[in-house]
Enzyme design. Structure first.
Site, PDB file in Angstrom:
ATOM      1  N   LYS A  83      -5.530   4.862  -6.788  1.00 46.75           N
ATOM      2  CA  LYS A  83      -4.946   3.836  -7.896  1.00 46.75           C
ATOM      3  C   LYS A  83      -5.594   4.299  -9.288  1.00 46.75           C
ATOM      4  O   LYS A  83      -6.625   4.748  -9.216  1.00 46.75           O
ATOM      5  CB  LYS A  83      -5.789   2.574  -7.372  1.00 46.75           C
TER       6      LYS A  83
HETATM    7  C1  E4P Z   1      -4.066  -4.890  -5.675  1.00 46.53           C
HETATM    8  O1  E4P Z   1      -4.005  -3.818  -5.044  1.00 46.53           O
HETATM    9  C2  E4P Z   1      -5.177  -5.408  -5.802  1.00 46.53           C
HETATM   10  O2  E4P Z   1      -6.294  -5.094  -4.945  1.00 46.53           O
HETATM   11  C3  E4P Z   1      -5.241  -7.104  -5.459  1.00 46.53           C
HETATM   12  O3  E4P Z   1      -4.261  -7.465  -5.327  1.00 46.53           O
HETATM   13  C4  E4P Z   1      -5.599  -7.751  -6.740  1.00 46.53           C
HETATM   14  O4  E4P Z   1      -5.612  -9.231  -6.339  1.00 46.53           O
HETATM   15  P1  E4P Z   1      -6.338 -10.453  -7.164  1.00 46.53           P
HETATM   16  O5  E4P Z   1      -5.910 -10.806  -8.310  1.00 46.53           O
HETATM   17  O6  E4P Z   1      -6.330 -11.572  -6.138  1.00 46.53           O
HETATM   18  O7  E4P Z   1      -7.898  -9.924  -7.198  1.00 46.53           O
END
Ligand code: E4P
Length: 217
Positions: A83
């Site tokens: 990421k």
């Molecule tokens: C995506 O890869 C993220 O880990 C995640 O969906 C973030 O979600 P949140 O807004 O609930 O923290």
């Protein structure tokens, strides 16, 4: 459509893996911190359970640091996806990493233009955070629809991971928009199984089945 589980919790991943419908997992620094465990140990455990891709986040923030982290993490397993945050340095890093064949997932994406930049840099995946957009009064799912249309217009190969999912309707809407993947928290995955009429129907069938004579022949 693929389903990823959005967690770094081993128990949740083990339980979800048993269903046989989970194609991978996504983590982020917040989810990792929540577990209070060693990063490499958690990554090893997840890749041993799930035979699918696992996104782990590089923090940089400079392009050189992001690239260095990505190269290190990529060695941990063939299933690791890096990421990379949606920044100028991040996009620069994605361009380099994509040429090296390292899979990337551009994260913290909130607009179609950001998704366009990620695709142009050769990102394998892009993660628009729809729940966080909804939280501030925007229409998160419209961003998904726009990105899908833009990628189709130009034949971009980057796959869309709908992220920051808060409820089962988000999954349905993501599927209707033709998104490639939804990364879903465990509690939302569980809710996707249930319907009041399924429970009612099961109770009725179970009661009636008890009334049916069953010969031992
Ligand atoms: C995506 O890869 C993220 O880990 C995640 O969906 C973030 O979600 P949140 O807004 O609930 O923290």
């Amino acid at each position: 459509m693929k389903f990823y589980i959005d967690t770094a919790n081993i128990e949740e991943i083990k339980k979800a893996a048993r269903w046989g419908v989970i194609d991978g997992a996504t983590t982020n620094p917040t989810l990792m911190a929540k577990e209070g465990r060693d990063f490499s140990t958690v990554v090893k455990e997840i890749t041993a359970i799930l035979d699918g891709q696992l996104s782990v986040e590089a923090m940089g923030p400079e392009a050189e640091k992001l690239i260095k982290e990505a190269r290190e993490y990529a060695k941990m397993s063939k299933n690791i996806v890096i990421k990379i945050p949606m920044t100028q340095d991040g996009i620069q890093a994605v361009k380099t990493l994509s040429k090296e064949g390292i899979k990337t997932n551009v994260t913290l994406v909130f607009s179609p233009n950001q998704a366009l930049l990620a695709a142009k840099a050769g990102a394998t995946y892009v993660s628009p955070f729809i729940g966080r957009l909804d939280d501030i009064g925007h229409d998160g799912m419209q961003v998904i629809r726009d990105i899908m249309a833009i990628y189709k217009n130009y034949g971009f190969k980057t796959q869309v991971i709908v992220a920051s999912i808060r409820n089962p309707m988000h999954v349905t809407e993501a599927a209707k928009a033709g998104a490639d993947i939804a990364t879903v928290p465990y509690n939302v995955l569980e809710k996707m199984f249930t319907h009041a009429l399924t429970d009612k129907g099961l109770r009725m069938f179970s009661d009636d089945w008890a009334k049916v004579a069953k010969s031992s022949k």
